[in-house]
Design an enzyme around this catalytic site. Sequence first.
Site, PDB file in Angstrom:
ATOM      1  N   ARG A  30     -33.682   6.985  16.503  1.00  0.00           N
ATOM      2  CA  ARG A  30     -33.598   7.888  15.363  1.00  0.00           C
ATOM      3  C   ARG A  30     -33.930   7.227  14.030  1.00  0.00           C
ATOM      4  NH1 ARG A  30     -30.207  12.386  16.172  1.00  0.00           N
ATOM      5  NH2 ARG A  30     -30.880  13.071  14.125  1.00  0.00           N
ATOM      6  N   HIS A  76     -38.759  16.463  19.853  1.00  0.00           N
ATOM      7  CA  HIS A  76     -37.659  15.966  18.995  1.00  0.00           C
ATOM      8  C   HIS A  76     -36.567  17.030  18.841  1.00  0.00           C
ATOM      9  CE1 HIS A  76     -36.267  12.867  16.200  1.00  0.00           C
ATOM     10  NE2 HIS A  76     -35.875  13.834  15.390  1.00  0.00           N
ATOM     11  N   TYR A 120     -43.280  28.653   3.969  1.00  0.00           N
ATOM     12  CA  TYR A 120     -44.240  28.864   2.875  1.00  0.00           C
ATOM     13  C   TYR A 120     -45.305  27.766   2.813  1.00  0.00           C
ATOM     14  CZ  TYR A 120     -40.584  32.048   1.247  1.00  0.00           C
ATOM     15  OH  TYR A 120     -39.660  33.040   1.170  1.00  0.00           O
TER      16      TYR A 120
END
Length: 746
Positions: A30, A76, A120
Amino acid sequence: MSEEMIIKTEYSDIMQKSYIDYAMSVIVARALPDVRDGLKPVQRRTLYDMHELGIRSDRPYRKCARIVGDTMGKYHPHGDSSIYEALVVMSQDFKKGLPLIDGHGNFGSIEGDGAAAMRYTEARLQKVSEEALLADLDKDIVDFVPNFDETEKEPGVLPARIPHLLINGAEGIAVGMSTSIPPHNLRETIDAMEAYMKNPELTVEQLLTIMPGPDFPTGGIVVNKDELPEIYRTGAGKIKIRGRVEVEKLKGGKEQLVITEIPYTMIGANIGKFLNDIGSLVESKTTTDIVDITNQSSKEGIRIVLELKKGADTEQLTNMLYKKTRLEDTFGVNMLAVADGRPETLGLKQIFDQVIDFQFELNTRKYKTLLNKELDKKEIQEGLIKACDVIDLIIEILRGSRDLKMAKGCLMSGATEGIRFKSEQSKAQAEKLRFTERQATAILEMRLYKLIGLEIEALMKEHDQTMKNIARYSEILNNYDEMQKVIIADLERYKKSYGEERKTDIVNAQAAVYVEKKIEEMPVVFLMDRFGYCRTVDTATYERNKEAADSESRYVLTCRNTDRLCLFTDTGKMYTAKVQELPYGKFRDKAFPIDNYSNFDSAQERIVCVSSMEDLILGTMLFVTKYGMTKTVSGYEYDVRTRTSMATKLNEGDEVLYAGLVGDHTQLVLQSVEGFFLRFPVEEIPEKKKAAIGVRAMKLSAKDHLEEVYALADGEERNILYKEKEVALQKLKNGSRDQKGTKIRV
């Protein structure tokens, strides 16, 4: 049904093993980058997913939500926010010297504005990501591993062809460790790596003549050049970095300071904090030379303008900014990365060793794959060339065979049984044929137009090229120097395509020396109203406005402007504030909340006493609590430099009702809610440490508690109203501490 197996073990052993497993999972899977490609797993998976989706630099942008969703579903499974955050950072040119993703839309700003929602924004890969991190994945260049549910394959590491860990740096917090690697200039890093490849005996000092140190995207000036060799030798240390300040001359002889570059650590919310810090310096009169502050930063770059008074000392002001704000800051270096599957703090040479070994491994695997492909092509080409020479015989075999298997057997082993030949001579020639299986298959699949003269000529040329490729690939694989030349040629190509000029200067600079102007010591009067708004005025101003000041203010205190104020609260704490930092001016000037100048929080507690430190340490403090505890404490115990400290210890649920300097007070009058009054001498109250709770001042019933405390001097007359009845405190019956007192009848 099998019996349940119970394993007895120490709980501590299970916890230790589980925690170590968890910690290693966070560290390796990680939080920390791999030294070979310089990427954390989430970054690697995001880039690979974009590569697989075909979102290349020469294709249209795709919605980030699509990329994030695909990455999370395939590779992931740790939440969309971490994936999107990694994607955003890889696209920000103010955080990464070499952005890996080309973002389209609002991807945040250097001043700390966040990116727009992923629905967006759009993104695609940068060309450098395709060429330097994702190229040749089809050539068995790295190992692929199963994803979390073993339904997909993902690369364990990307085939990075550049020392990406150093170029873009890294930041990450794991369990019990963290990494912080500064970014570096691509050209310089590649030059240093090439030099080290050619001569591994180079020292860190020699490498730093080629690659002087970090190169932050925000520019700035690194000022501790002499400390860098030790940092790059050990992989840990502190880099001091300053913003760039320029002096601009204006009309009328005025000047202004313009900050054009900021320290890398100031990215984000710290720019706002920096502006607030300057405002505080002006407000506290630390400097009176700054007239105005404007932040004129834009997409073109940072531009923070400080307008100055005429004749201001710009050098002194610049040093003040370095000393008192984050315009000079420290970047903590800890070059921790995953090397050979384990976290390790690496020096510069160790990073180069790992990256160079990885380059040789990548190129070995690549050229072995290419060589095997060329050898396969060579085999087929030689078979086709040989077939062209005996094409009439091959056609005769094909026409005389009952099926494909019979024809193929004849081509491979000369088996002629069952095949009809026109002549015994043809049969004898067929028995001599010994094509390989690949060659036989290629011959059987060959189209007739390949027999045209030009096509045969092209086949011969292709075979010649194949032989040259085989010779070239064999030379690269068998000659260390040749492979090194190939690696260096690739590095030079990336350097030429993506190299940029250095932004950060690296120098040895003297520490910023800022000498605060000595304040002219004078007495001032501190005024604070019942809402906690305060200011200071000079004594003459106070005397002229004494009546209004006394009536409007809850606390009026004469002190020195060099002193500190001590604020005692009902929670038993003491806060300090520098008098010189408080607003000073005319009587009707604006006041500001005392919260702004101390750690006191008016929403959580109430001030019960204000004293100057000078008066406090020469006197004795008297405390009385709501539930009747009292004590005196020597003022010397409060001579502390901290902004917050304990004033007195309290029982649970109790609070300070009264605190004040004993001074000339000789009598204490306590008034309870149930109407009991007790007057006794102050001298009966014992002196205790501030950490003590104290002794009982008055006997109270279970439902009773103190409501008011009055401290009287000798001969002082004071009348109060208690439930509309006037009570003369000085005429109350004399008592002793720890009595019940006299009940006033109304």
